[in-house]
Design a protein around this motif. Structure first.
Motif, PDB file in Angstrom:
ATOM      1  N   ASP A  21      18.818  49.403 -12.384  1.00 53.06           N
ATOM      2  CA  ASP A  21      18.632  50.699 -13.037  1.00 53.06           C
ATOM      3  C   ASP A  21      17.242  51.235 -12.693  1.00 53.06           C
ATOM      4  OD1 ASP A  21      17.873  52.695 -14.952  1.00 53.06           O
ATOM      5  OD2 ASP A  21      19.444  51.983 -16.302  1.00 53.06           O
ATOM      6  N   ARG A  22      17.188  52.358 -11.994  1.00 52.06           N
ATOM      7  CA  ARG A  22      15.923  52.944 -11.544  1.00 52.06           C
ATOM      8  C   ARG A  22      15.037  53.358 -12.728  1.00 52.06           C
ATOM      9  NH1 ARG A  22      15.114  51.090  -6.691  1.00 52.06           N
ATOM     10  NH2 ARG A  22      16.723  51.673  -5.233  1.00 52.06           N
ATOM     11  N   MET A  23      15.648  53.810 -13.818  1.00 50.34           N
ATOM     12  CA  MET A  23      14.836  54.192 -14.985  1.00 50.34           C
ATOM     13  C   MET A  23      14.168  52.965 -15.600  1.00 50.34           C
ATOM     14  SD  MET A  23      16.961  57.269 -16.800  1.00 50.34           S
ATOM     15  CE  MET A  23      15.700  57.438 -18.046  1.00 50.34           C
ATOM     16  N   ALA A  24      14.873  51.858 -15.626  1.00 47.86           N
ATOM     17  CA  ALA A  24      14.290  50.620 -16.150  1.00 47.86           C
ATOM     18  C   ALA A  24      13.154  50.159 -15.243  1.00 47.86           C
ATOM     19  CB  ALA A  24      15.356  49.537 -16.262  1.00 47.86           C
ATOM     20  N   GLN A  25      13.377  50.230 -13.936  1.00 48.20           N
ATOM     21  CA  GLN A  25      12.339  49.834 -12.992  1.00 48.20           C
ATOM     22  C   GLN A  25      11.109  50.728 -13.137  1.00 48.20           C
ATOM     23  OE1 GLN A  25      14.557  50.042  -9.326  1.00 48.20           O
ATOM     24  NE2 GLN A  25      15.212  47.893  -9.476  1.00 48.20           N
ATOM     25  N   ARG A  26      11.343  52.016 -13.296  1.00 47.28           N
ATOM     26  CA  ARG A  26      10.226  52.958 -13.478  1.00 47.28           C
ATOM     27  C   ARG A  26       9.467  52.654 -14.773  1.00 47.28           C
ATOM     28  NH1 ARG A  26       7.152  56.611 -10.625  1.00 47.28           N
ATOM     29  NH2 ARG A  26       5.870  57.566 -12.199  1.00 47.28           N
ATOM     30  N   HIS A  27      10.214  52.338 -15.816  1.00 43.07           N
ATOM     31  CA  HIS A  27       9.599  52.012 -17.110  1.00 43.07           C
ATOM     32  C   HIS A  27       8.728  50.754 -16.976  1.00 43.07           C
ATOM     33  CE1 HIS A  27       9.299  52.325 -21.471  1.00 43.07           C
ATOM     34  NE2 HIS A  27       9.415  51.008 -21.505  1.00 43.07           N
ATOM     35  N   LEU A  28       9.242  49.747 -16.285  1.00 40.95           N
ATOM     36  CA  LEU A  28       8.475  48.519 -16.071  1.00 40.95           C
ATOM     37  C   LEU A  28       7.202  48.820 -15.278  1.00 40.95           C
ATOM     38  CD1 LEU A  28       8.548  45.367 -16.408  1.00 40.95           C
ATOM     39  CD2 LEU A  28       9.460  45.324 -14.086  1.00 40.95           C
ATOM     40  N   TYR A  29       7.345  49.613 -14.225  1.00 46.15           N
ATOM     41  CA  TYR A  29       6.199  49.991 -13.403  1.00 46.15           C
ATOM     42  C   TYR A  29       5.161  50.746 -14.245  1.00 46.15           C
ATOM     43  CZ  TYR A  29       3.383  52.225  -9.806  1.00 46.15           C
ATOM     44  OH  TYR A  29       2.326  52.645  -9.047  1.00 46.15           O
ATOM     45  N   ASP A  30       5.620  51.737 -15.000  1.00 43.56           N
ATOM     46  CA  ASP A  30       4.698  52.525 -15.825  1.00 43.56           C
ATOM     47  C   ASP A  30       3.995  51.666 -16.862  1.00 43.56           C
ATOM     48  OD1 ASP A  30       5.360  54.815 -14.426  1.00 43.56           O
ATOM     49  OD2 ASP A  30       6.758  55.564 -15.958  1.00 43.56           O
ATOM     50  N   GLN A  31       4.707  50.698 -17.398  1.00 47.14           N
ATOM     51  CA  GLN A  31       4.153  49.846 -18.450  1.00 47.14           C
ATOM     52  C   GLN A  31       3.066  48.912 -17.927  1.00 47.14           C
ATOM     53  OE1 GLN A  31       7.181  47.950 -20.790  1.00 47.14           O
ATOM     54  NE2 GLN A  31       5.733  46.658 -21.888  1.00 47.14           N
ATOM     55  N   TYR A  32       3.216  48.417 -16.699  1.00 49.34           N
ATOM     56  CA  TYR A  32       2.298  47.386 -16.202  1.00 49.34           C
ATOM     57  C   TYR A  32       1.417  47.801 -15.020  1.00 49.34           C
ATOM     58  CZ  TYR A  32       4.746  44.120 -19.205  1.00 49.34           C
ATOM     59  OH  TYR A  32       5.264  43.483 -20.290  1.00 49.34           O
ATOM     60  N   SER A  33       1.653  48.936 -14.426  1.00 49.76           N
ATOM     61  CA  SER A  33       0.919  49.294 -13.203  1.00 49.76           C
ATOM     62  C   SER A  33      -0.592  49.389 -13.427  1.00 49.76           C
ATOM     63  CB  SER A  33       1.455  50.585 -12.591  1.00 49.76           C
ATOM     64  OG  SER A  33       1.310  51.670 -13.481  1.00 49.76           O
ATOM     65  N   GLY A  34      -1.024  49.936 -14.542  1.00 50.07           N
ATOM     66  CA  GLY A  34      -2.462  50.045 -14.801  1.00 50.07           C
ATOM     67  C   GLY A  34      -3.131  48.689 -14.885  1.00 50.07           C
ATOM     68  N   LYS A  35      -2.496  47.787 -15.600  1.00 46.68           N
ATOM     69  CA  LYS A  35      -3.026  46.435 -15.769  1.00 46.68           C
ATOM     70  C   LYS A  35      -3.043  45.691 -14.429  1.00 46.68           C
ATOM     71  CE  LYS A  35      -1.743  44.620 -19.706  1.00 46.68           C
ATOM     72  NZ  LYS A  35      -1.030  43.921 -20.773  1.00 46.68           N
ATOM     73  N   PHE A  36      -1.968  45.833 -13.660  1.00 46.51           N
ATOM     74  CA  PHE A  36      -1.872  45.116 -12.395  1.00 46.51           C
ATOM     75  C   PHE A  36      -2.772  45.721 -11.320  1.00 46.51           C
ATOM     76  CE2 PHE A  36       2.649  43.460 -13.509  1.00 46.51           C
ATOM     77  CZ  PHE A  36       2.093  42.570 -14.416  1.00 46.51           C
ATOM     78  N   LEU A  37      -2.994  47.014 -11.389  1.00 45.42           N
ATOM     79  CA  LEU A  37      -3.934  47.632 -10.451  1.00 45.42           C
ATOM     80  C   LEU A  37      -5.341  47.092 -10.704  1.00 45.42           C
ATOM     81  CD1 LEU A  37      -4.609  49.575  -8.174  1.00 45.42           C
ATOM     82  CD2 LEU A  37      -4.808  51.399  -9.884  1.00 45.42           C
ATOM     83  N   ALA A  38      -5.706  46.945 -11.959  1.00 45.67           N
ATOM     84  CA  ALA A  38      -7.023  46.391 -12.294  1.00 45.67           C
ATOM     85  C   ALA A  38      -7.170  44.980 -11.724  1.00 45.67           C
ATOM     86  CB  ALA A  38      -7.225  46.386 -13.807  1.00 45.67           C
ATOM     87  N   ILE A  39      -6.107  44.195 -11.788  1.00 49.19           N
ATOM     88  CA  ILE A  39      -6.144  42.845 -11.210  1.00 49.19           C
ATOM     89  C   ILE A  39      -6.356  42.929  -9.708  1.00 49.19           C
ATOM     90  CG2 ILE A  39      -4.722  40.808 -10.690  1.00 49.19           C
ATOM     91  CD1 ILE A  39      -3.456  41.202 -13.502  1.00 49.19           C
ATOM     92  N   CYS A  40      -5.607  43.785  -9.037  1.00 52.06           N
ATOM     93  CA  CYS A  40      -5.730  43.924  -7.577  1.00 52.06           C
ATOM     94  C   CYS A  40      -7.125  44.389  -7.179  1.00 52.06           C
ATOM     95  CB  CYS A  40      -4.669  44.887  -7.044  1.00 52.06           C
ATOM     96  SG  CYS A  40      -2.985  44.234  -7.173  1.00 52.06           S
ATOM     97  N   ILE A  41      -7.698  45.296  -7.949  1.00 48.47           N
ATOM     98  CA  ILE A  41      -9.047  45.786  -7.652  1.00 48.47           C
ATOM     99  C   ILE A  41     -10.075  44.671  -7.797  1.00 48.47           C
ATOM    100  CG2 ILE A  41     -10.881  47.328  -8.479  1.00 48.47           C
ATOM    101  CD1 ILE A  41      -8.688  49.442  -8.966  1.00 48.47           C
ATOM    102  N   ARG A  42      -9.840  43.722  -8.706  1.00 50.10           N
ATOM    103  CA  ARG A  42     -10.768  42.591  -8.844  1.00 50.10           C
ATOM    104  C   ARG A  42     -10.821  41.774  -7.566  1.00 50.10           C
ATOM    105  NH1 ARG A  42      -8.732  41.310 -14.230  1.00 50.10           N
ATOM    106  NH2 ARG A  42      -7.743  39.493 -13.333  1.00 50.10           N
ATOM    107  N   TYR A  43      -9.724  41.713  -6.835  1.00 52.22           N
ATOM    108  CA  TYR A  43      -9.691  40.927  -5.605  1.00 52.22           C
ATOM    109  C   TYR A  43     -10.018  41.759  -4.372  1.00 52.22           C
ATOM    110  CZ  TYR A  43      -7.706  37.260  -8.433  1.00 52.22           C
ATOM    111  OH  TYR A  43      -7.530  36.311  -9.395  1.00 52.22           O
ATOM    112  N   LEU A  44      -9.558  42.988  -4.348  1.00 57.41           N
ATOM    113  CA  LEU A  44      -9.749  43.869  -3.197  1.00 57.41           C
ATOM    114  C   LEU A  44     -10.523  45.083  -3.682  1.00 57.41           C
ATOM    115  CD1 LEU A  44      -5.991  43.712  -2.416  1.00 57.41           C
ATOM    116  CD2 LEU A  44      -7.716  42.528  -1.073  1.00 57.41           C
TER     117      LEU A  44
END
Length: 189
Positions: A21-44
């Motif tokens: 379900d694309r809406m579920a995938q989008r919801h998951l992305y929206d929910q965690y993307s900010g947190k996961f981007l911060a993690i990626c920025i810590r490494y790169l």
């Protein structure tokens, strides 16, 4: 009639994502993307590069979702995939390779320093300024909670190298903190 999946619960969100379900995938992305981007920025350090790694990490999450066995935290499971993706990127790009210094290290001289009045952002900026190897091991150990053996396995280094890199990262951070003038500490605190 269509049945609506409830995306407000983790299990409903998981079910929707598993069904593609694309809406579920989008919801998951929206929910965690900010947190996961911060993690990626810590490494790169480069934000655009970190965003690419985060998106690749989400693609892996969706690909491996059927393997999640609901043992432990779903967020922790996803976070591990994101961290692994960032580390794989570090390892695969020569210009991002970790430098592993095996020179004899001089003992750190204890400086008087105050961490009490330092802002989190100031400390994170100091961590970001560390050399890639130090920063990577520091993030994995101190922030992500990996053991030295796990770090060694992830990075393809020895456990003693992981410990050495962590020690050097800590000493470098201590020196950076100690080098702040008392005025800077008051302004920051």
């Amino acid at each position: 009639m269509f049945s609506r999946v409830n995306f407000s619960t983790e299990s409903g969100l998981l079910q929707g994502c598993l069904k593609g379900d694309r809406m579920a995938q989008r919801h998951l992305y929206d929910q965690y993307s900010g947190k996961f981007l911060a993690i990626c920025i810590r490494y790169l350090k480069d934000r655009e590069h970190a965003e690419d790694v985060m998106i690749e990490g989400f693609m892996k999450i969706f690909e491996k979702l059927p393997q999640f066995q609901s043992k432990g935290s779903f967020e922790g499971w996803m976070k591990r995939i994101i961290v692994t993706q960032a580390l794989m990127t570090l390892r695969s790009h020569r210009h991002l390779m970790m430098e592993i210094n095996m020179e004899n290290e001089t003992e750190y001289q204890d400086h008087n320093y105050e961490l009490n009045h330092m802002e989190t952002e100031d400390l994170m900026r100091m961590v970001e300024s560390l050399p890639v190897g130090y920063r990577t091991v520091f993030n994995l150990y101190a922030i992500e909670g990996f053991s030295h053996q796990e770090i060694a396995d992830l990075l393809g280094i020895t456990e003693s190298t992981s410990k050495s890199q962590l020690n050097r990262a800590r000493n470098t951070l201590k020196e950076k903190i100690a080098s702040q003038t008392p005025k800077e500490r008051r302004i920051n605190g």
